[in-house]
Enzyme design. Structure first.
Site, PDB file in Angstrom:
ATOM      1  N   ILE A 165      72.108  23.792  57.616  1.00 33.85           N
ATOM      2  CA  ILE A 165      73.112  22.754  57.381  1.00 33.85           C
ATOM      3  C   ILE A 165      73.491  22.707  55.908  1.00 33.85           C
ATOM      4  CG2 ILE A 165      73.615  20.293  57.518  1.00 33.85           C
ATOM      5  CD1 ILE A 165      71.713  20.168  59.937  1.00 33.85           C
ATOM      6  N   ARG A 247      67.743  12.472  57.732  1.00 32.92           N
ATOM      7  CA  ARG A 247      66.903  11.548  58.475  1.00 32.92           C
ATOM      8  C   ARG A 247      66.796  10.231  57.715  1.00 32.92           C
ATOM      9  NH1 ARG A 247      67.634  14.313  62.158  1.00 32.92           N
ATOM     10  NH2 ARG A 247      66.172  15.201  63.679  1.00 32.92           N
ATOM     11  N   GLU A 276      67.572   3.206  64.235  1.00 39.75           N
ATOM     12  CA  GLU A 276      68.699   3.872  64.888  1.00 39.75           C
ATOM     13  C   GLU A 276      68.766   3.467  66.351  1.00 39.75           C
ATOM     14  OE1 GLU A 276      68.577   8.100  64.053  1.00 39.75           O
ATOM     15  OE2 GLU A 276      69.274   7.748  62.005  1.00 39.75           O
ATOM     16  N   HIS A 297      74.132   8.239  63.377  1.00 38.39           N
ATOM     17  CA  HIS A 297      73.552   9.573  63.566  1.00 38.39           C
ATOM     18  C   HIS A 297      74.423  10.419  64.493  1.00 38.39           C
ATOM     19  CE1 HIS A 297      69.390  11.641  63.046  1.00 38.39           C
ATOM     20  NE2 HIS A 297      70.377  12.525  62.990  1.00 38.39           N
ATOM     21  N   ILE A 298      75.679  10.581  64.102  1.00 40.92           N
ATOM     22  CA  ILE A 298      76.660  11.282  64.941  1.00 40.92           C
ATOM     23  C   ILE A 298      76.942  12.706  64.461  1.00 40.92           C
ATOM     24  CG2 ILE A 298      77.755   9.129  65.640  1.00 40.92           C
ATOM     25  CD1 ILE A 298      80.049   9.840  63.633  1.00 40.92           C
TER      26      ILE A 298
END
Length: 324
Positions: A165, A247, A276, A297-298
């Protein structure tokens, strides 16, 4: 040869299909990945009668969002492998798995592009004050003269965590914004990212000091919990943007609220929170700052990423079980 007995040639016997391994899917998965899993496994899903026996019978699990605790592991005497949809494995008790020799198979890289594009979206939205403008506009017209923003072209993007990422974030900002890239990773080899012009920082602190946009891409561990606290934020530029799409817990949330209230940052984009999905009861104080954009958290919430991660989880588990 005895009368009535048909002798099977050895070559044919070797080609006889072995029974499909039985796998219990604890969560829902995209339809195409379920069809793929059924071709490879005897797949037991939550709606099946046999599912109630997963703890005592399961040799392999497929999970997406379920928690697997130490008690769960203890109640699964036959478990040898867990196929995990997505990168994060913090919902699985890794110590309990390690003690039992249970393999955890996650899907790094499957959602890298999707998360990286959200990082870019958050950075741009914070830079241009989108939340502040749209929130104010809901109550009365907002003259453009009252709006202010930052341009990200040729700014310095600092990246902590040089995995799939982080690399994709670097590629987007380098290619699309001609950004200077400063990156730190304690574990990646020195020749990582050889195709991306960048400065390899010697510490996370070095990244913090230089970044106009800071993007965090490390797992949540004892080492990384709270790694971005008030002290670290104070070393950042006052017009820097902080992005956490990794996170919750890596950024100390109380310290971030304090820093924002003091004007220590231009703003923050958060796709990860300690709670979350985030609630107004817990994050109302944070959300009072209109230079904060907060999403539940999409990063991997795209049809492409969900299917890619699910297919990879199935394939990884099949490959592992096939080689036991």
């Amino acid at each position: 040869m005895a009368l009535g007995v048909v002798e099977v040639p050895r070559s044919v016997a070797r080609l006889a299909p072995s029974p499909k391994p039985t796998v219990y899917a604890l969560d829902s998965f995209p339809t195409r990945s379920i069809e793929h899993a059924k071709n490879l496994f005897n797949l037991i899903q939550p709606h099946d009668e046999e599912f109630k026996n997963w703890r005592q019978n399961a040799r392999a699990l497929l999970i997406r969002g379920s928690y697997i605790t130490a008690d769960d592991i203890a109640s699964c005497p036959n478990l040898v492998a867990i196929g995990k949809h997505g990168v994060g494995i913090d919902k699985i008790d890794q110590d309990a798995c390690k003690r039992r020799g249970i393999k955890i198979l996650n899907t790094p890289g499957a959602n890298a592009r999707d998360v990286a594009e959200l990082v870019a979206a958050l950075a741009l939205s914070v830079a241009r004050g989108i939340r502040s403008i749209t929130t104010r506009q809901m109550f009365k017209p907002v003259p453009k003269e009252t709006c202010n923003g930052l341009v990200l072209y040729q700014r310095t993007v600092g990246i902590i965590g040089m995995g799939n990422i982080g690399r994709t974030v670097a590629e987007i900002f380098r290619g699309g914004f001609d950004a200077e890239i400063v990156a730190y990773d304690a574990y990646m080899p020195d020749d990582a990212w050889s195709h991306i012009p960048h400065v390899r920082a010697r510490s996370a602190d070095e990244v913090l000091v230089s970044a106009d946009v800071l993007s965090i891409h490390v797992p949540l561990t004892q080492e990384t919990r709270g790694m971005i606290s008030y002290r670290q934020i104070l070393t950042m530029k006052p017009d820097a943007i902080l992005i956490n799409a990794a996170r919750g817990g890596i950024v100390n949330e109380a310290d971030l609220i304090k820093a924002l209230s003091e004007g220590r940052l231009w703003g923050a984009g958060l796709d990860c929170h300690e709670q979350e999905p985030p609630s107004h009861e817990k994050y109302g104080e944070l959300w009072k700052n209109l230079n904060v954009i907060s999403t539940p958290h999409i990063g991997a919430a795209t049809s492409r990423a969900q299917l890619a991660s699910a297919m990879a989880a199935v394939d990884n588990l099949y490959s592992y079980l096939s080689n036991l």
